[in-house]
Design an enzyme around this catalytic site. Structure first.
Site, PDB file in Angstrom:
ATOM      1  N   ASP A  13       0.834  -1.196   0.000  1.00  0.00           N
ATOM      2  CA  ASP A  13       0.000   0.000   0.000  1.00  0.00           C
ATOM      3  C   ASP A  13       0.876   1.258   0.000  1.00  0.00           C
ATOM      4  OD1 ASP A  13      -1.940   1.970   0.431  1.00  0.00           O
ATOM      5  OD2 ASP A  13      -3.015   0.769   1.905  1.00  0.00           O
ATOM      6  N   HIS A  15      -0.501   4.534   0.190  1.00  0.00           N
ATOM      7  CA  HIS A  15      -1.313   5.678   0.621  1.00  0.00           C
ATOM      8  C   HIS A  15      -0.679   6.346   1.841  1.00  0.00           C
ATOM      9  CE1 HIS A  15      -4.263   3.343  -1.729  1.00  0.00           C
ATOM     10  NE2 HIS A  15      -4.736   4.544  -2.036  1.00  0.00           N
TER      11      HIS A  15
END
Length: 148
Positions: A13, A15
């Site tokens: 990920d 983010h």
């Protein structure tokens, strides 16, 4: 003085916005934050918790694959003889319809608290303060019992 808390985004990920906001809120609340950034492996979380003598590890995931990314995480912490409070939050499952089911899954995996992507950072911080105060109180009672 507060011991450090480890913060990062697990797995593949990328983010970063959520942990940046959370880092700022934690620091404003007096926590010493070690931010591992994005695309962090389980081993990096464990190594950081060991080297910082952390009280808590906060895992973020927004791309929906947290269950895969966190398989075996608590075993790694146990293998390193780490007794830390663990939180996870974000968009933890693809197509997440029933968050209570998702929460139950991650609690069964060993996380002390599980938050959805709509959680206000202050809610998580208040929970962390309460959990760490509770741990300190238990440790103080144990210490008093051992010295008696």
């Amino acid at each position: 003085m507060t011991k450090p808390v480890i913060l990062g985004v697990i797995g593949s990920d990328a983010h970063v916005v959520g942990i940046t906001i959370l880092e700022q809120a934690l620091e404003a609340s007096g926590f010493d934050v070690v931010n591992l950034g994005v695309q962090t492996s389980q081993d990096e979380f464990v190594e950081a918790a060991e080297s910082a003598d952390a009280e808590a590890v906060l895992v973020s995931s927004l791309y929906g694959h947290a269950e895969q990314d966190c398989q075996g995480f608590h075993q790694r912490l146990a293998d390193a003889d780490l007794d830390v409070t663990t939180y996870i939050g974000g968009n933890l499952a693809v197509g997440q319809d029933d968050f209570e089911e998702t929460r139950r899954t991650f609690r069964e995996m060993g996380f002390d608290r599980v938050f959805d992507s709509e959680t206000d950072p202050e809610e998580a911080i208040e929970a962390l303060k309460a959990d760490l105060d509770m741990r300190s109180t238990e440790a103080e009672r144990e210490s008093q019992t051992l010295s008696a």
